[in-house]
Design a protein around this motif. Structure first.
Motif, PDB file in Angstrom:
ATOM      1  N   ARG A  22     -88.884-146.598  25.949  1.00  0.00           N
ATOM      2  CA  ARG A  22     -89.462-145.574  25.080  1.00  0.00           C
ATOM      3  C   ARG A  22     -90.012-146.250  23.841  1.00  0.00           C
ATOM      4  NH1 ARG A  22     -86.860-142.026  20.336  1.00  0.00           N
ATOM      5  NH2 ARG A  22     -88.510-140.487  20.092  1.00  0.00           N
ATOM      6  N   GLU A  24     -91.880-145.629  20.158  1.00  0.00           N
ATOM      7  CA  GLU A  24     -92.017-144.541  19.194  1.00  0.00           C
ATOM      8  C   GLU A  24     -92.015-145.122  17.780  1.00  0.00           C
ATOM      9  OE1 GLU A  24     -93.102-141.816  17.780  1.00  0.00           O
ATOM     10  OE2 GLU A  24     -92.375-140.732  19.556  1.00  0.00           O
ATOM     11  N   ARG A  28     -89.275-141.781  13.262  1.00  0.00           N
ATOM     12  CA  ARG A  28     -89.009-140.506  13.937  1.00  0.00           C
ATOM     13  C   ARG A  28     -87.518-140.404  14.230  1.00  0.00           C
ATOM     14  NH1 ARG A  28     -92.994-137.028  17.158  1.00  0.00           N
ATOM     15  NH2 ARG A  28     -91.666-135.414  18.073  1.00  0.00           N
ATOM     16  N   THR A  30     -83.995-139.815  15.801  1.00  0.00           N
ATOM     17  CA  THR A  30     -83.608-139.835  17.201  1.00  0.00           C
ATOM     18  C   THR A  30     -82.099-139.949  17.326  1.00  0.00           C
ATOM     19  OG1 THR A  30     -85.674-140.910  17.859  1.00  0.00           O
ATOM     20  CG2 THR A  30     -83.823-141.122  19.365  1.00  0.00           C
ATOM     21  N   ARG A  45     -82.116-137.963  22.294  1.00  0.00           N
ATOM     22  CA  ARG A  45     -82.768-136.718  21.864  1.00  0.00           C
ATOM     23  C   ARG A  45     -83.685-136.967  20.682  1.00  0.00           C
ATOM     24  NH1 ARG A  45     -79.601-130.967  22.060  1.00  0.00           N
ATOM     25  NH2 ARG A  45     -81.456-129.676  22.329  1.00  0.00           N
ATOM     26  N   ASP A  46     -84.871-136.380  20.774  1.00  0.00           N
ATOM     27  CA  ASP A  46     -85.822-136.396  19.671  1.00  0.00           C
ATOM     28  C   ASP A  46     -85.382-135.322  18.682  1.00  0.00           C
ATOM     29  OD1 ASP A  46     -87.997-136.317  17.981  1.00  0.00           O
ATOM     30  OD2 ASP A  46     -89.316-135.329  19.427  1.00  0.00           O
ATOM     31  N   GLN A  48     -86.689-134.511  15.925  1.00  0.00           N
ATOM     32  CA  GLN A  48     -87.798-133.832  15.252  1.00  0.00           C
ATOM     33  C   GLN A  48     -88.249-132.600  16.034  1.00  0.00           C
ATOM     34  OE1 GLN A  48     -90.888-136.237  13.355  1.00  0.00           O
ATOM     35  NE2 GLN A  48     -92.439-135.062  14.460  1.00  0.00           N
ATOM     36  N   THR A  52     -86.576-134.515  24.899  1.00  0.00           N
ATOM     37  CA  THR A  52     -86.224-135.892  25.223  1.00  0.00           C
ATOM     38  C   THR A  52     -87.325-136.528  26.063  1.00  0.00           C
ATOM     39  OG1 THR A  52     -84.471-137.348  26.094  1.00  0.00           O
ATOM     40  CG2 THR A  52     -84.938-135.330  27.335  1.00  0.00           C
ATOM     41  N   TRP A  53     -87.219-137.813  26.273  1.00  0.00           N
ATOM     42  CA  TRP A  53     -88.208-138.594  27.031  1.00  0.00           C
ATOM     43  C   TRP A  53     -87.668-138.991  28.405  1.00  0.00           C
ATOM     44  CZ3 TRP A  53     -85.535-139.596  22.699  1.00  0.00           C
ATOM     45  CH2 TRP A  53     -84.530-140.579  22.772  1.00  0.00           C
ATOM     46  N   SER A  80     -94.442-129.845  21.826  1.00  0.00           N
ATOM     47  CA  SER A  80     -93.845-131.134  22.150  1.00  0.00           C
ATOM     48  C   SER A  80     -93.728-131.311  23.665  1.00  0.00           C
ATOM     49  CB  SER A  80     -92.446-131.234  21.529  1.00  0.00           C
ATOM     50  OG  SER A  80     -91.769-132.370  22.025  1.00  0.00           O
ATOM     51  N   GLY A  82     -91.756-133.374  25.027  1.00  0.00           N
ATOM     52  CA  GLY A  82     -90.353-133.623  25.363  1.00  0.00           C
ATOM     53  C   GLY A  82     -89.642-132.403  25.907  1.00  0.00           C
TER      54      GLY A  82
END
Length: 254
Positions: A22, A24, A28, A30, A45-46, A48, A52-53, A80, A82
């Motif tokens: 990943r 990024e 950001r 995470t 987990r994102d 923002q 997730t990715w 998003s 994600g």
């Protein structure tokens, strides 16, 4: 997520081996790999946007996403991407049904590639073409272009993964080392994606390291018939973080 490679053996006890990076911005926020409090999802987990990715569910589902690199197609007001990963992991729809429902709405999002596995079928969706793919057994990969587009980083990781499998060198340490290859491609081999040449060059490495952007997580996922092993090596602007490894028994399929 910017680079994913896998080996899928649907008739084996060790059905799916997947490795992924990943990339990024370091700024950001995470959360590292863990079981989510609000769902039976094992993933980073994102913080923002909340999605997730790359993740797996306790029922043995897997989903992962890469962005399609095209600066001209980016919209600041798009939802998003994600949420598409977590949405599949929360769902009980088959891979085919989930992608069929998503396909007419894929252009609501900035361009993406979505990989989903429901325990039986491994499938992909290329949003730019609204195209659903039934992925074959064996090796596969996707980066920031269509599935199997032969970018140098994709070719390099796929070849290295195949060699490791042939030689039986598939420990987490060995596979994480593949994901930390910082060699860049020759300029003549670079794709043209609309970003400046120095950035295109930097992004051609399997492991990206720029001052404010780079590989934030290297992941190894192993899905068997009744268990999952998920290892994540995190990174920030200063370097490597803690390696997290979680093993879980999967819920019996009904």
């Amino acid at each position: 997520m910017c680079l994913i490679a896998w080996h899928w053996q649907p008739n084996s006890a060790n059905k799916l081996l997947l490795v992924a990076n990943r990339d990024e911005f370091y700024a950001r926020p995470t959360a590292a790999l863990r079981w989510w409090e609000d769902a039976d999802i094992l993933a980073g987990r994102d913080l923002q946007a909340g999605g997730t990715w790359l993740g797996v569910s306790r029922s043995g589902r897997l989903a992962a996403l890469t962005n399609h690199r095209d600066p001209t197609q980016q919209r600041a007001d798009a939802p998003s991407r994600g949420e598409l990963v977590s949405g599949f992991l929360r769902s009980d729809l088959s891979a085919e049904a989930y992608l069929s429902e998503l396909r007419p709405h894929a252009n609501n999002y900035n361009p993406f590639n979505l990989l989903v596995y429901d325990g039986s079928n491994l499938m992909g969706l290329e949003s730019r073409h609204a195209r659903v793919l039934d992925l074959p057994d064996g090796m596969g990969a996707v980066s920031n272009a269509d599935f199997q587009t032969p970018w140098p980083k994709l070719n390099g990781l796929t070849k290295s993964l195949q060699q490791q499998l042939t030689q039986g060198q598939t420990s987490d340490a060995a596979l994480l080392a593949l994901l930390q290859d910082r060699r860049t491609a020759a300029d003549a081999d670079l794709p043209t994606t609309g970003v400046p040449l120095p950035l295109e060059r930097a992004l051609s490495a399997v492991f990206v390291a720029l001052p404010d952007y780079g590989t934030r997580a290297c992941s190894v996922v192993r899905l068997g018939v009744d268990h999952v092993d998920f290892t994540e090596q995190g990174f920030d602007a200063k370097g490597p973080l803690q390696v997290r490894h979680l093993r879980a028994k999967l819920a019996p399929r009904v």
